[in-house]
Design a protein around this motif. Structure first.
Motif, PDB file in Angstrom:
ATOM      1  N   ASP A 115     -30.408 -59.777 -11.007  1.00 23.56           N
ATOM      2  CA  ASP A 115     -29.622 -58.781 -11.363  1.00 23.56           C
ATOM      3  C   ASP A 115     -29.667 -58.419 -12.833  1.00 23.56           C
ATOM      4  O   ASP A 115     -29.064 -59.385 -13.580  1.00 23.56           O
ATOM      5  CB  ASP A 115     -28.299 -58.750 -10.841  1.00 23.56           C
ATOM      6  CG  ASP A 115     -27.531 -57.494 -11.108  1.00 23.56           C
ATOM      7  OD1 ASP A 115     -27.912 -56.572 -11.824  1.00 23.56           O
ATOM      8  OD2 ASP A 115     -26.590 -57.432 -10.220  1.00 23.56           O
ATOM      9  N   SER A 116     -30.519 -57.305 -13.245  1.00 20.61           N
ATOM     10  CA  SER A 116     -30.359 -57.061 -14.724  1.00 20.61           C
ATOM     11  C   SER A 116     -28.996 -57.002 -15.140  1.00 20.61           C
ATOM     12  O   SER A 116     -29.034 -57.570 -16.444  1.00 20.61           O
ATOM     13  CB  SER A 116     -31.026 -55.781 -14.772  1.00 20.61           C
ATOM     14  OG  SER A 116     -30.358 -54.566 -14.302  1.00 20.61           O
ATOM     15  N   GLU A 117     -28.097 -56.656 -14.683  1.00 25.88           N
ATOM     16  CA  GLU A 117     -26.675 -56.564 -15.460  1.00 25.88           C
ATOM     17  C   GLU A 117     -25.998 -57.574 -15.643  1.00 25.88           C
ATOM     18  O   GLU A 117     -25.122 -57.908 -16.332  1.00 25.88           O
ATOM     19  CB  GLU A 117     -25.892 -55.542 -14.461  1.00 25.88           C
ATOM     20  CG  GLU A 117     -26.314 -54.118 -14.540  1.00 25.88           C
ATOM     21  CD  GLU A 117     -26.413 -53.449 -15.875  1.00 25.88           C
ATOM     22  OE1 GLU A 117     -25.392 -53.657 -16.568  1.00 25.88           O
ATOM     23  OE2 GLU A 117     -27.111 -52.862 -16.262  1.00 25.88           O
ATOM     24  N   LYS A 118     -26.796 -59.022 -14.944  1.00 26.89           N
ATOM     25  CA  LYS A 118     -26.086 -60.308 -14.961  1.00 26.89           C
ATOM     26  C   LYS A 118     -26.665 -61.256 -15.972  1.00 26.89           C
ATOM     27  O   LYS A 118     -26.437 -62.245 -16.063  1.00 26.89           O
ATOM     28  CB  LYS A 118     -25.836 -60.844 -13.726  1.00 26.89           C
ATOM     29  CG  LYS A 118     -24.630 -60.047 -12.814  1.00 26.89           C
ATOM     30  CD  LYS A 118     -24.749 -60.597 -11.254  1.00 26.89           C
ATOM     31  CE  LYS A 118     -23.721 -60.082 -10.460  1.00 26.89           C
ATOM     32  NZ  LYS A 118     -23.779 -60.372  -9.002  1.00 26.89           N
ATOM     33  N   VAL A 119     -27.632 -60.638 -16.465  1.00 25.99           N
ATOM     34  CA  VAL A 119     -28.434 -61.321 -17.626  1.00 25.99           C
ATOM     35  C   VAL A 119     -27.871 -61.643 -18.798  1.00 25.99           C
ATOM     36  O   VAL A 119     -27.254 -60.614 -19.350  1.00 25.99           O
ATOM     37  CB  VAL A 119     -29.879 -60.675 -17.764  1.00 25.99           C
ATOM     38  CG1 VAL A 119     -30.698 -61.647 -18.998  1.00 25.99           C
ATOM     39  CG2 VAL A 119     -30.819 -60.582 -16.609  1.00 25.99           C
ATOM     40  N   ALA A 120     -27.542 -62.887 -19.236  1.00 25.37           N
ATOM     41  CA  ALA A 120     -26.592 -63.262 -20.434  1.00 25.37           C
ATOM     42  C   ALA A 120     -27.370 -62.443 -21.636  1.00 25.37           C
ATOM     43  O   ALA A 120     -28.519 -62.534 -21.726  1.00 25.37           O
ATOM     44  CB  ALA A 120     -26.449 -64.567 -20.654  1.00 25.37           C
ATOM     45  N   ALA A 121     -26.624 -62.148 -22.439  1.00 21.64           N
ATOM     46  CA  ALA A 121     -27.306 -61.367 -23.760  1.00 21.64           C
ATOM     47  C   ALA A 121     -27.945 -62.502 -24.587  1.00 21.64           C
ATOM     48  O   ALA A 121     -27.295 -63.657 -24.547  1.00 21.64           O
ATOM     49  CB  ALA A 121     -26.145 -60.653 -24.606  1.00 21.64           C
ATOM     50  N   VAL A 122     -28.794 -61.946 -25.512  1.00 16.70           N
ATOM     51  CA  VAL A 122     -29.140 -62.945 -26.463  1.00 16.70           C
ATOM     52  C   VAL A 122     -29.110 -62.667 -27.857  1.00 16.70           C
ATOM     53  O   VAL A 122     -28.837 -61.437 -28.020  1.00 16.70           O
ATOM     54  CB  VAL A 122     -30.923 -62.994 -26.338  1.00 16.70           C
ATOM     55  CG1 VAL A 122     -31.220 -63.767 -24.931  1.00 16.70           C
ATOM     56  CG2 VAL A 122     -31.404 -61.808 -26.387  1.00 16.70           C
ATOM     57  N   THR A 123     -28.967 -63.466 -28.751  1.00 15.98           N
ATOM     58  CA  THR A 123     -28.709 -63.231 -30.074  1.00 15.98           C
ATOM     59  C   THR A 123     -29.899 -63.216 -30.943  1.00 15.98           C
ATOM     60  O   THR A 123     -30.731 -63.797 -30.570  1.00 15.98           O
ATOM     61  CB  THR A 123     -27.702 -64.194 -30.698  1.00 15.98           C
ATOM     62  OG1 THR A 123     -28.252 -65.591 -30.605  1.00 15.98           O
ATOM     63  CG2 THR A 123     -26.220 -64.151 -29.837  1.00 15.98           C
ATOM     64  N   LYS A 133     -33.231 -54.905 -20.626  1.00 16.45           N
ATOM     65  CA  LYS A 133     -32.373 -54.748 -19.502  1.00 16.45           C
ATOM     66  C   LYS A 133     -32.709 -53.164 -18.829  1.00 16.45           C
ATOM     67  O   LYS A 133     -32.827 -53.003 -17.846  1.00 16.45           O
ATOM     68  CB  LYS A 133     -30.953 -54.611 -20.064  1.00 16.45           C
ATOM     69  CG  LYS A 133     -30.359 -56.035 -20.138  1.00 16.45           C
ATOM     70  CD  LYS A 133     -28.962 -55.912 -20.814  1.00 16.45           C
ATOM     71  CE  LYS A 133     -28.129 -55.701 -19.364  1.00 16.45           C
ATOM     72  NZ  LYS A 133     -26.431 -55.675 -19.372  1.00 16.45           N
ATOM     73  N   THR A 134     -33.007 -52.382 -19.580  1.00 14.40           N
ATOM     74  CA  THR A 134     -33.154 -50.918 -19.304  1.00 14.40           C
ATOM     75  C   THR A 134     -34.517 -50.852 -18.471  1.00 14.40           C
ATOM     76  O   THR A 134     -34.560 -50.369 -17.405  1.00 14.40           O
ATOM     77  CB  THR A 134     -33.679 -50.063 -20.332  1.00 14.40           C
ATOM     78  OG1 THR A 134     -32.554 -49.877 -21.325  1.00 14.40           O
ATOM     79  CG2 THR A 134     -33.869 -48.713 -20.161  1.00 14.40           C
ATOM     80  N   LEU A 135     -35.794 -51.635 -18.917  1.00 11.73           N
ATOM     81  CA  LEU A 135     -36.871 -51.698 -17.940  1.00 11.73           C
ATOM     82  C   LEU A 135     -36.778 -52.696 -16.888  1.00 11.73           C
ATOM     83  O   LEU A 135     -37.335 -52.322 -15.766  1.00 11.73           O
ATOM     84  CB  LEU A 135     -37.891 -52.470 -18.960  1.00 11.73           C
ATOM     85  CG  LEU A 135     -38.270 -51.194 -20.124  1.00 11.73           C
ATOM     86  CD1 LEU A 135     -39.384 -52.139 -21.056  1.00 11.73           C
ATOM     87  CD2 LEU A 135     -38.756 -49.841 -19.917  1.00 11.73           C
ATOM     88  N   ALA A 136     -36.050 -53.621 -16.997  1.00  7.19           N
ATOM     89  CA  ALA A 136     -35.737 -54.599 -15.702  1.00  7.19           C
ATOM     90  C   ALA A 136     -35.227 -53.913 -14.733  1.00  7.19           C
ATOM     91  O   ALA A 136     -35.521 -53.777 -13.672  1.00  7.19           O
ATOM     92  CB  ALA A 136     -34.862 -55.738 -16.320  1.00  7.19           C
ATOM     93  N   ALA A 137     -34.229 -52.927 -15.030  1.00  9.09           N
ATOM     94  CA  ALA A 137     -33.653 -52.179 -14.017  1.00  9.09           C
ATOM     95  C   ALA A 137     -34.407 -51.307 -13.385  1.00  9.09           C
ATOM     96  O   ALA A 137     -34.380 -50.915 -12.115  1.00  9.09           O
ATOM     97  CB  ALA A 137     -32.208 -51.482 -14.653  1.00  9.09           C
ATOM     98  N   GLU A 138     -35.366 -50.412 -14.175  1.00  8.65           N
ATOM     99  CA  GLU A 138     -36.402 -49.582 -13.710  1.00  8.65           C
ATOM    100  C   GLU A 138     -37.165 -50.399 -12.575  1.00  8.65           C
ATOM    101  O   GLU A 138     -37.550 -49.683 -11.546  1.00  8.65           O
ATOM    102  CB  GLU A 138     -37.119 -48.888 -14.865  1.00  8.65           C
ATOM    103  CG  GLU A 138     -36.530 -47.900 -15.686  1.00  8.65           C
ATOM    104  CD  GLU A 138     -37.160 -47.312 -16.658  1.00  8.65           C
ATOM    105  OE1 GLU A 138     -38.511 -47.527 -16.733  1.00  8.65           O
ATOM    106  OE2 GLU A 138     -36.599 -46.553 -17.543  1.00  8.65           O
TER     107      GLU A 138
END
Length: 257
Positions: A115-123, A133-138
């Protein structure tokens, strides 16, 4: 004493008979199995807008057995960032971040989360993470619907060229299929479409021996027949317009996915 034993025996028999006649309790039904195959198998891609430095983000998501099994994210400008050793070094020196490792981390995060919304953010690479995240959702949206397109009318326009012409495309989808596609270019100076500009059409015919209207109509007819942008023949004397048609058709159809 015998009377008491008889009464006790009768009581036991009554209880036993009552238990035998009582309706049997069926074991609770097991909950229906959850189908974890949330996505349609296949390879799905999505591309973002080119940034001010010329980098275009893109993602490829592979689905196998209904699950995301592989993800590749990168950004391209002549060559991919993941292959540009000079860029790696400059980014590492500036931010102390390994961009290749970051891209890999994001992909592995999506495989794990599904799930793209559940991918932990990277620094250290927030811009790339936002694009990811945008492209993964698409891409995942395509995997949910498979190849089926949403019904409706979808449009896309390109940039105005040096002669003042702006290309645009209109596509109609019905019952999940492309049923109509039209391409033209409009002048910001004469406020007329190329297919309606008799002087332009005559000059084009004289110089290239090509019927501009027929060429544009063929682009749309090819797309309707093939249902696949890659199979549209962009040659035939109007190749530049053909490539514009394919790029804009892809942009318009992205709205239908």
């Amino acid at each position: 004493m015998k009377k008491l034993l008889s009464l006790a025996l009768i009581a036991v028999l009554v209880v036993a008979m009552a238990a035998a006649c009582a309706p049997k309790t069926e074991p609770a039904a097991a909950p229906p199995a959850i189908n974890e195959a949330a996505y349609k198998d296949g390879t799905y891609t999505a591309k973002g807008d080119t940034d001010e430095r010329g980098w275009t983000p893109e993602i490829t998501v592979v689905v196998k057995d209904g699950k995301i099994s592989e993800v590749k994210y990168d950004e391209v400008r002549g060559m991919y960032k993941s292959e540009d050793t000079e860029y790696h070094k400059a980014f590492k020196d500036a931010k102390n971040v390994d961009i290749v490792a970051v891209y890999k981390q994001m992909g592995e995060g999506l495989v794990a989360a599904q799930d793209s919304e559940k991918v932990a953010a990277v620094t250290g690479a927030t811009g790339s993470f936002t694009n990811f995240k945008t492209l993964a959702a698409e891409a995942i949206a395509q995997a949910k619907d498979g190849d089926k397109l949403k019904d409706g009318n979808f449009k896309a326009a390109g940039k105005e060229d040096e002669r003042g012409w702006t290309p645009f495309v209109s596509i109609t989808v019905a019952e999940g299929k492309i049923t109509a596609a039209a391409y033209d270019e409009v002048s910001s100076k004469a406020f007329v479409n190329k297919t309606q500009d008799e002087g332009y059409k005559a000059t084009f015919k004289q110089v290239k021996n090509v019927d501009l209207v027929a060429a544009y109509e063929k682009f749309g007819a090819d797309l309707v027949a093939a249902q696949d942008i890659s199979k549209v023949d962009a040659t035939g004397g109007a190749s530049h317009s053909g490539e514009s048609f394919k790029a804009l058709a892809e942009k318009a159809l992205s709205q239908a996915k």
